[in-house]
Design a protein around this motif. Structure first.
Motif, PDB file in Angstrom:
ATOM      1  N   LEU A  33      -5.795   2.638  -5.496  1.00  0.00           N
ATOM      2  CA  LEU A  33      -6.368   3.977  -5.590  1.00  0.00           C
ATOM      3  C   LEU A  33      -6.252   4.402  -7.042  1.00  0.00           C
ATOM      4  O   LEU A  33      -5.178   4.288  -7.645  1.00  0.00           O
ATOM      5  N   GLN A  34      -7.373   4.843  -7.605  1.00  0.00           N
ATOM      6  CA  GLN A  34      -7.381   5.177  -9.022  1.00  0.00           C
ATOM      7  C   GLN A  34      -7.809   6.619  -9.224  1.00  0.00           C
ATOM      8  O   GLN A  34      -8.669   7.132  -8.515  1.00  0.00           O
ATOM      9  N   LEU A  35      -7.197   7.248 -10.203  1.00  0.00           N
ATOM     10  CA  LEU A  35      -7.553   8.600 -10.589  1.00  0.00           C
ATOM     11  C   LEU A  35      -7.374   8.713 -12.090  1.00  0.00           C
ATOM     12  O   LEU A  35      -6.855   7.807 -12.732  1.00  0.00           O
ATOM     13  N   PHE A  36      -7.843   9.821 -12.632  1.00  0.00           N
ATOM     14  CA  PHE A  36      -7.679  10.025 -14.080  1.00  0.00           C
ATOM     15  C   PHE A  36      -6.993  11.358 -14.301  1.00  0.00           C
ATOM     16  O   PHE A  36      -6.964  12.222 -13.431  1.00  0.00           O
ATOM     17  N   VAL A  41       2.977   2.904  -9.454  1.00  0.00           N
ATOM     18  CA  VAL A  41       1.880   3.418 -10.272  1.00  0.00           C
ATOM     19  C   VAL A  41       1.958   2.799 -11.659  1.00  0.00           C
ATOM     20  O   VAL A  41       3.047   2.621 -12.210  1.00  0.00           O
ATOM     21  N   THR A  42       0.796   2.479 -12.193  1.00  0.00           N
ATOM     22  CA  THR A  42       0.706   2.090 -13.599  1.00  0.00           C
ATOM     23  C   THR A  42      -0.254   3.053 -14.288  1.00  0.00           C
ATOM     24  O   THR A  42      -1.171   3.590 -13.654  1.00  0.00           O
ATOM     25  N   ILE A  43      -0.034   3.257 -15.553  1.00  0.00           N
ATOM     26  CA  ILE A  43      -0.862   4.170 -16.347  1.00  0.00           C
ATOM     27  C   ILE A  43      -1.555   3.357 -17.423  1.00  0.00           C
ATOM     28  O   ILE A  43      -0.910   2.577 -18.135  1.00  0.00           O
ATOM     29  N   HIS A  44      -2.866   3.543 -17.518  1.00  0.00           N
ATOM     30  CA  HIS A  44      -3.679   2.741 -18.431  1.00  0.00           C
ATOM     31  C   HIS A  44      -4.472   3.647 -19.364  1.00  0.00           C
ATOM     32  O   HIS A  44      -5.025   4.657 -18.938  1.00  0.00           O
ATOM     33  N   GLU A  45      -4.541   3.234 -20.606  1.00  0.00           N
ATOM     34  CA  GLU A  45      -5.350   3.963 -21.590  1.00  0.00           C
ATOM     35  C   GLU A  45      -6.827   3.582 -21.457  1.00  0.00           C
ATOM     36  O   GLU A  45      -7.697   4.363 -21.795  1.00  0.00           O
ATOM     37  N   ALA A  76     -11.821  13.035 -24.845  1.00  0.00           N
ATOM     38  CA  ALA A  76     -10.523  13.618 -24.509  1.00  0.00           C
ATOM     39  C   ALA A  76      -9.480  12.514 -24.324  1.00  0.00           C
ATOM     40  O   ALA A  76      -9.820  11.377 -24.005  1.00  0.00           O
ATOM     41  N   PRO A  77      -8.213  12.863 -24.507  1.00  0.00           N
ATOM     42  CA  PRO A  77      -7.135  11.884 -24.278  1.00  0.00           C
ATOM     43  C   PRO A  77      -6.852  11.727 -22.786  1.00  0.00           C
ATOM     44  O   PRO A  77      -5.976  12.381 -22.229  1.00  0.00           O
ATOM     45  N   LEU A  78      -7.628  10.865 -22.149  1.00  0.00           N
ATOM     46  CA  LEU A  78      -7.479  10.630 -20.718  1.00  0.00           C
ATOM     47  C   LEU A  78      -6.723   9.341 -20.454  1.00  0.00           C
ATOM     48  O   LEU A  78      -6.743   8.421 -21.280  1.00  0.00           O
ATOM     49  N   VAL A  79      -6.083   9.284 -19.289  1.00  0.00           N
ATOM     50  CA  VAL A  79      -5.463   8.046 -18.816  1.00  0.00           C
ATOM     51  C   VAL A  79      -5.979   7.776 -17.411  1.00  0.00           C
ATOM     52  O   VAL A  79      -6.396   8.683 -16.697  1.00  0.00           O
ATOM     53  N   ARG A  80      -5.942   6.510 -17.057  1.00  0.00           N
ATOM     54  CA  ARG A  80      -6.301   6.069 -15.712  1.00  0.00           C
ATOM     55  C   ARG A  80      -5.001   5.746 -14.986  1.00  0.00           C
ATOM     56  O   ARG A  80      -4.171   4.977 -15.473  1.00  0.00           O
TER      57      ARG A  80
END
Length: 137
Positions: free
Chosen positions: A43-46, A84-88, A120-124
């Motif tokens: 499941l992915q979100l930003f 959870v992992t956080i990706h740029e 914008a500085p978003l992460v996935r």
């Protein structure tokens, strides 16, 4: 891990509620989010990189995500918990896909907002379900 009824629910443009570990002295506080079920079952979100939920996920990389059918439909919900992992990378593309799913993109104001997200500085945020609970009445 997801059953066919789960997949049907998760394929709909519904809000999910994301819960992350709270700060010391606070209760967990779910937040409504947009999400996408990826082909690999994640499941992915930003989010904006500086959001408090992202800071909490960096400290404690576990979360739960709950999606429920709206009022007026038979009770049905799916809850996934996992690492959870956080990706740029990929956050702007995901944001654009989700905007097309949740917004009326013929609205110029929505088009402008989504265009601003590209810079914008978003992460996935990627949640890998380890446990799935559900109810379908």
């Amino acid at each position: 891990m997801f059953r066919d009824k789960d997949l049907d629910l998760l394929a709909r443009p519904l809000h999910a509620f994301l819960t992350v570990a709270p700060k010391a002295g606070r209760w967990p506080s779910p937040r409504p989010v947009w999400y996408e079920l990826a082909g690999d079952g994640t499941l992915q979100l930003f989010s904006f990189a500086e959001a408090p939920k992202v800071a909490r996920l960096r400290e404690e990389p576990r979360a739960s995500l709950v999606v429920a059918a709206p009022i007026g439909e038979p009770e049905h919900w799916v809850a996934a918990e996992g690492a959870v992992t956080i990706h740029e990378d990929g956050a702007a593309d995901l944001a654009a896909r989700l905007a097309a799913r949740y917004y009326d993109m013929s609205d110029p104001a929505k088009q402008k907002l989504v265009a601003e997200w590209k810079d914008a500085p978003l992460v996935r945020i990627v949640l890998r379900p380890e446990t799935v609970n559900r109810y379908a009445g």
